[in-house]
Write a protein that holds these residues in place. Structure first.
Motif, mmCIF file in Angstrom:
data_model
loop_
_atom_site.group_PDB
_atom_site.id
_atom_site.type_symbol
_atom_site.label_atom_id
_atom_site.label_comp_id
_atom_site.label_asym_id
_atom_site.label_seq_id
_atom_site.Cartn_x
_atom_site.Cartn_y
_atom_site.Cartn_z
ATOM 1 N N ARG A 661 32.221 -30.809 -66.835
ATOM 2 C CA ARG A 661 31.921 -29.546 -67.182
ATOM 3 C C ARG A 661 32.946 -28.576 -67.167
ATOM 4 O O ARG A 661 32.868 -27.611 -67.708
ATOM 5 C CB ARG A 661 30.928 -29.082 -65.998
ATOM 6 N N SER A 662 34.200 -29.041 -66.524
ATOM 7 C CA SER A 662 35.550 -27.776 -66.846
ATOM 8 C C SER A 662 36.057 -28.129 -68.062
ATOM 9 O O SER A 662 37.178 -27.733 -68.293
ATOM 10 C CB SER A 662 36.343 -28.175 -65.577
ATOM 11 N N ASP A 665 32.989 -25.786 -72.887
ATOM 12 C CA ASP A 665 32.223 -24.600 -72.981
ATOM 13 C C ASP A 665 30.856 -24.946 -72.766
ATOM 14 O O ASP A 665 30.149 -25.763 -73.575
ATOM 15 C CB ASP A 665 32.575 -23.811 -74.070
ATOM 16 N N ARG A 666 30.087 -24.354 -71.590
ATOM 17 C CA ARG A 666 28.677 -24.498 -71.448
ATOM 18 C C ARG A 666 27.812 -23.948 -72.537
ATOM 19 O O ARG A 666 26.825 -24.532 -72.720
ATOM 20 C CB ARG A 666 28.335 -24.054 -70.116
ATOM 21 N N ASP A 667 28.196 -22.895 -73.138
ATOM 22 C CA ASP A 667 27.284 -22.339 -74.263
ATOM 23 C C ASP A 667 27.983 -22.243 -75.659
ATOM 24 O O ASP A 667 28.000 -21.402 -76.319
ATOM 25 C CB ASP A 667 27.333 -20.929 -73.787
ATOM 26 N N THR A 732 32.508 -20.411 -71.027
ATOM 27 C CA THR A 732 31.890 -20.685 -69.446
ATOM 28 C C THR A 732 32.053 -22.129 -69.263
ATOM 29 O O THR A 732 31.738 -23.071 -69.943
ATOM 30 C CB THR A 732 30.495 -20.110 -69.487
ATOM 31 N N VAL A 733 33.065 -22.343 -68.168
ATOM 32 C CA VAL A 733 33.135 -23.657 -67.631
ATOM 33 C C VAL A 733 33.134 -23.730 -66.041
ATOM 34 O O VAL A 733 33.109 -22.910 -65.451
ATOM 35 C CB VAL A 733 34.824 -24.144 -68.000
ATOM 36 N N TRP A 734 33.024 -25.120 -65.778
ATOM 37 C CA TRP A 734 33.058 -25.128 -64.237
ATOM 38 C C TRP A 734 34.635 -24.906 -63.463
ATOM 39 O O TRP A 734 35.450 -25.645 -64.257
ATOM 40 C CB TRP A 734 32.422 -26.560 -64.016
ATOM 41 N N THR A 737 35.811 -20.528 -58.320
ATOM 42 C CA THR A 737 35.504 -19.118 -58.145
ATOM 43 C C THR A 737 35.949 -18.811 -56.852
ATOM 44 O O THR A 737 35.963 -17.201 -57.036
ATOM 45 C CB THR A 737 33.879 -19.135 -58.218
ATOM 46 N N TRP A 746 30.533 -21.945 -61.870
ATOM 47 C CA TRP A 746 30.913 -21.327 -63.462
ATOM 48 C C TRP A 746 31.782 -20.139 -63.606
ATOM 49 O O TRP A 746 31.356 -19.152 -62.895
ATOM 50 C CB TRP A 746 29.176 -21.012 -64.286
ATOM 51 N N THR A 748 33.570 -17.524 -66.741
ATOM 52 C CA THR A 748 33.498 -17.029 -67.963
ATOM 53 C C THR A 748 34.760 -16.442 -68.315
ATOM 54 O O THR A 748 35.301 -15.404 -67.514
ATOM 55 C CB THR A 748 32.335 -16.130 -68.238
#
Length: 994
Positions: A661-662, A665-667, A732-734, A737, A746, A748
């Motif tokens: 996930r890192s 890009d999620r999107d 957007t990645v893991w 935060t 997540w 961005t």
């Protein structure tokens, strides 16, 4: 004009027994494996079409306006007859249905305008007012009249705006696109290489019946391409038994030598004059009925003897290759009844090649000792089953399922027998070479596509609705490892007794140095699923104005080695809108246009190299000196291993797929292109037509790897790493935060403004920099004139004036030789593409193409093909930039203080195309053919063709690295020619058909 004369309405056809070599614009309303017949006759008339070759008969009833349509007709010859109230309407007509085209025929009283007479053996090149796409059709018979080399690339480049790629990795560029953006179909089966999208599964020429090259405006049933489409159908059987043979030979003596290349001071840098090529192919075929009027077969086998030899660039190594695998192909057609047809197509292009490698004295032309054998396996089996059905008079269906296999495996004896060995320069040399291979990896890959689709046509008054779906499951079995026993790579490092090494172990007493034995393997099964739905309405708003409106909904799902979605994009809506206006209402003059959007899938190479199961296993041993080993008369050294030091370290990769996930890009958004076409076409008489069209294309987006070195969180110090994403867009990645160093949610990053950390020469953080958005535009004006073949002569000429400009060529980079699709250097960091806008590698301002055939008499024919292409831009790439120290290609060169801190270096911009262009290239092909009868049903043709008649070997590619390191020194080999036109060669083809 004899008893075969037919009176036809001038407004509609490319008709009779053939299609013009290159109709300027062809109809859009036909399937991708067949064609159709449409037209007008008396209202309520019964219209029957019959194939004289197979007996296939289909009948429809014209509607209350006299419209009729026959969809999904196999390519070939037909007779058409209309009847009403038991009486014939007009005369029976001889029609030829061509691939992807809708042949329009008006029968009887509908033929009310000025007519032209056409003999049964003539061809009329006509304006077709139902067309909203641009394509070029070429049949098997037309290719036999022309000097066209026997490969699909040579057929595709007959079309205006299509050229061979400028990079060493080849491919085809359609309308300024990169070579990794095209699609290739055989009998409706997608055979495009989905690993890298550059290439396809190809069959011998004698297997094909007809080609269609789509260069713009193609309908919604075609997708997954932002370049062009090559569509082909294979030969079929009929009610008559046919058999034959074709021998093609290209002896080595018929190939001109390539030129050796020298620097300005006379030093040779490319040894090519002793390369040789020898090819002989024998093709045998048979076809006919298994059951008369019902079941037909076509069988073909081709034996090949291919023996190229080539020298290394420096002339010290000679490789002699041999390949003698045969090709087989078949087609079965079952006419279950007049409403249902079942087709099976299959072929195997599996090929194995062996290359014997020798030491070589280029000056003396003498071969030395054999040092290696290289084995290359390519190709595979391909097949599909297609069912076409008339469900009602107005509703038809076609279903297809098939498989496409491609193997790619190269290895050598040295890979089997020899480990790679590298030693630190502080380790004393053993006096002989280390190891007996320099190969860093052995790669095996098998690609398997399962394809299925359903297509439907439904006529509703003035509307023709076409809709369907298609799905492809693309699977790559991939295995990469080091050569040698145990697949181990040995690195030797200096050290002293008691030293602690990388894995925490300690060098034992009595040893000076240690060995890292490394296994680095990527293996797994990687799948991508591409699916789509489409709907299209062809609406005859008035008798003279047609509107074509379609929607295609694409979805791409690339999975990692664990079977999880890695890059997934869906809900991709691709609208297509076209029109055709019969300006005078008589079919002689047409204005047409098209707007469309096209999406490009992510190549499987991304899944494999970014989402695979990595095993990085490192075992450490004490270094106990060298063992000297002999192989094939040569001596080499391998390390002698002492006791193991510490534990085995697999922390960099234990063979499993981690949390990705890192790394993506999620999107993520897909790559897509928008296209606009406006064209005009006019008939001059029954054979001559001309046209002009304008095309505008714009590529949006890129899916590429980027190194995110900073995030808005954690004061700009949050490092993410390498991410597959859209440069210049929010990503957007893991990530981390709460700034504790661990990924926990997540985040961005707007990569148009941030994502790359900047520091001064003392390491102080200065802020962030973002990426520019990728873009590419293509503008072209295309002029074409065509004279259709009438048994005496034919001519087609085109001129294309075009501009291809932007900061991204596409998913590959031709000018820097990056061929991993979607993993270019272009967007690794924001500085790589800084100032990178300009004319792109596939920008050829001028393209001129002329081809034709002339029959001297009944036995002798001449053919010619001429291509002139202006050069491509030459850029001087530097290393580094004014804002950051980087080792990537850049559009800046350092001119002062280059050895000092990055903040003190002085750079100047080196924009795209600053150093001019490569020269124009001219290519002339010529052929002469002799034909004669063999008995009542036989024909013999002997064709001698010469390609690159004047042996032009102009430069098509140069070294564009102005600087190779950060420094003010110009690379000695900058602008050095490294790619050239292939030398002249001759080809003799003897074919006998019965």
């Amino acid at each position: 004009m004899g008893g075969n004369t037919r009176v036809l309405r001038k407004r509609r056809l490319c008709l009779a027994l053939g299609l013009c070599l290159s109709c300027i614009a062809v109809p859009a309303f036909a399937g991708n494996t067949d064609g159709s017949i449409v037209g007008k006759t008396a209202a309520g008339a019964t219209v029957t079409v019959t194939s004289p070759e197979t007996g296939l008969t289909r009948t429809v009833v014209a509607d209350d306006k006299g419209n009729y349509r026959f969809p999904y007709l196999p390519v070939g010859k037909y007779t058409l007859q209309a009847e009403k109230d038991g009486a014939a309407v007009g005369e029976p007509l001889a029609i030829r249905v061509s691939l992807g085209n809708a042949t329009t025929v008006d029968v009887g009283e509908a033929v009310s305008l000025e007519a032209v007479k056409v003999t049964g053996t003539s061809v009329v090149s006509a304006v077709d007012v139902t067309s909203t796409e641009i394509a070029t059709n070429v049949t098997r018979e037309e290719l036999r009249r022309l000097p066209v080399d026997q490969n699909v690339d040579s057929v595709a480049t007959l079309a205006p705006g299509v050229n061979k790629g400028v990079a060493a990795f080849g491919g085809l560029s359609f309308g300024g696109s990169s070579v990794a953006e095209n699609s290739f179909y055989v009998n409706g089966l997608n055979v495009t290489d989905f690993y890298n999208r550059n290439g396809f599964s190809e069959a011998p020429f004698a297997f094909y019946q007809e080609f269609q090259v789509k260069t713009g405006g193609y309908s919604v049933e075609f997708g997954r391409s932002t370049g062009g489409v090559v569509n082909a159908v294979v030969r079929s059987g009929s009610n008559d038994f046919h058999y034959g043979a074709e021998l093609t030979t290209e002896p080595a003596d018929w190939h001109s030598s390539a030129k050796d290349r020298y620097t300005s001071d006379g030093e040779r840098y490319l040894a090519a004059s002793r390369d040789e090529q020898s090819l002989t192919k024998l093709n045998l075929y048979a076809s006919g009925p298994i059951v008369q009027d019902k079941l037909f077969f076509f069988l073909m086998y081709e034996g090949r003897d291919d023996r190229p030899r080539n020298t290394s660039d420096d002339g010290t190594v000679l490789t002699r290759n041999a390949s003698d695998d045969g090709f087989w192909g078949t087609k079965f057609d079952w006419h279950i009844n007049d409403k249902n047809l079942l087709e099976l197509m299959a072929f195997s292009n599996k090929n194995s090649r062996t290359g014997d490698v020798y030491d070589y004295d280029f000056e003396a032309g003498e071969r030395g000792a054999k040092t290696n054998e290289i084995y290359t396996d390519t190709g595979g089996r391909n097949w599909n089953l297609t069912w076409s059905s008339y469900l009602t008079n107005d509703f038809s269906m076609k279903l297809m399922y098939g498989k496409n296999e491609r193997e790619n495996f190269q290895r050598s004896l040295s890979d089997i027998e020899c480990n790679r060995v590298v030693a630190n320069n502080q380790i004393p040399s053993p006096g002989v070479p280390l190891g007996c291979t320099t190969n860093s990896a052995v790669i095996s890959r098998n690609d398997d596509r399962k394809a299925m689709r359903a297509d439907f046509e439904w006529t509703l008054g003035d509307h023709l609705l076409r809709f369907g779906l298609d799905r492809e499951e693309n699977t790559s079995d991939y295995n990469r490892y080091y050569p040698g026993p145990g697949a181990i790579y040995y690195n030797i490092y200096p050290g002293d007794t008691g030293d602690t090494i990388d894995n925490g172990g300690v060098i034992p007493e009595g040893y000076q140095g240690y060995v890292r034995a490394r296994r680095y393997e990527i293996a797994g099964t990687f799948e991508s699923i591409d699916s789509a739905y489409y709907l299209e309405d062809n609406w005859s708003i008035t008798p003279n104005f047609l509107l074509n409106a379609g929607l295609r909904l694409d979805a791409f799902d690339n999975k990692d080695g664990a079977g999880r979605s890695y890059i997934k994009t869906d809900d991709m809506l691709a609208p297509r809108l076209g029109f055709s206006w019969d300006m005078h209402g008589d079919g002689t003059t047409k204005l047409y246009g098209n707007l469309g959007r096209y999406f490009l899938p992510v190549a499987n190479v991304i899944n494999i190299k970014q989402g695979g199961g990595l095993l990085d296993e490192r075992t450490y041993y004490a270094f106990d000196g060298y063992d000297i080993v002999e192989r094939d008369g040569s001596r080499y050294a391998i390390p002698r291993l002492g006791p193991q030091i510490g534990p085995v370290d697999d922390s960099q990769g234990d063979g499993t797929v981690g949390d990705l996930r890192s790394e993506v890009d999620r999107d993520i958004d897909p790559v897509y292109s928008d296209e606009a076409i406006l064209g005009f076409q006019q008939m001059l008489d029954d054979k001559w037509s001309w046209g002009v069209s304008g095309t505008y294309r714009k590529l949006h987006n890129a899916v590429d790897d980027m190194e995110i070195s900073a995030t808005p969180q954690c004061g700009g110090d949050g490092y993410v790493g390498w991410v597959m994403a859209n440069p210049g867009k929010p990503v957007t990645v893991w990530g981390d935060t709460d700034c504790d160093g661990n990924a926990d949610g997540w985040i961005t990053i707007d990569t148009s403004r941030e994502g790359w950390a900047m520091y001064d020469s003392e390491g102080n953080y200065l802020g962030q920099r973002g990426w520019v958005k990728p873009n590419r535009s293509y503008k072209a004006l295309e002029f074409q004139i065509d004279r259709a073949w009438d048994g005496k002569w034919a001519l087609n000429a085109s001129y294309t004036l075009s501009w291809s400009r932007g900061n991204a060529e596409g998913p590959v980079n031709s000018d820097t030789e990056f061929d991993d699709t979607g993993r270019t250097e272009n967007f690794d960091d924001p500085w790589v593409n800084l100032g990178g806008a300009g004319y792109l590698p596939n920008d050829h301002r001028h393209q001129i193409k002329v081809r034709g055939t002339y029959a001297l008499d009944d036995h002798w024919r001449l053919g010619g093909d001429f291509k002139a292409l202006s050069g491509s831009p030459v850029t001087g790439f530097g290393v580094g930039n004014p804002y950051d120290a980087t080792n990537y290609h850049s559009y800046f060169i350092c001119v002062e203080n280059c050895d000092g801190p990055s903040t003190e270096r002085v750079y100047v911009r080196s924009p795209r195309g600053r150093y001019g262009r490569t020269p124009w290239t001219f290519d002339v092909g010529a052929s002469i053919a002799w034909l004669t009868s063999l008995g009542d049903k036989g024909r013999l043709q002997v064709k001698f063709a010469v390609y690159n008649l004047f042996n032009q070997q102009h430069t098509i590619r140069v070294n564009q690295d102005l600087q190779t390191t950060i420094g003010d020194t110009v690379n000695d080999t900058f602008r050095q020619p490294i790619g050239f036109q292939s030398p002249r060669f001759a080809q003799l083809t003897v074919s006998a058909d019965f």
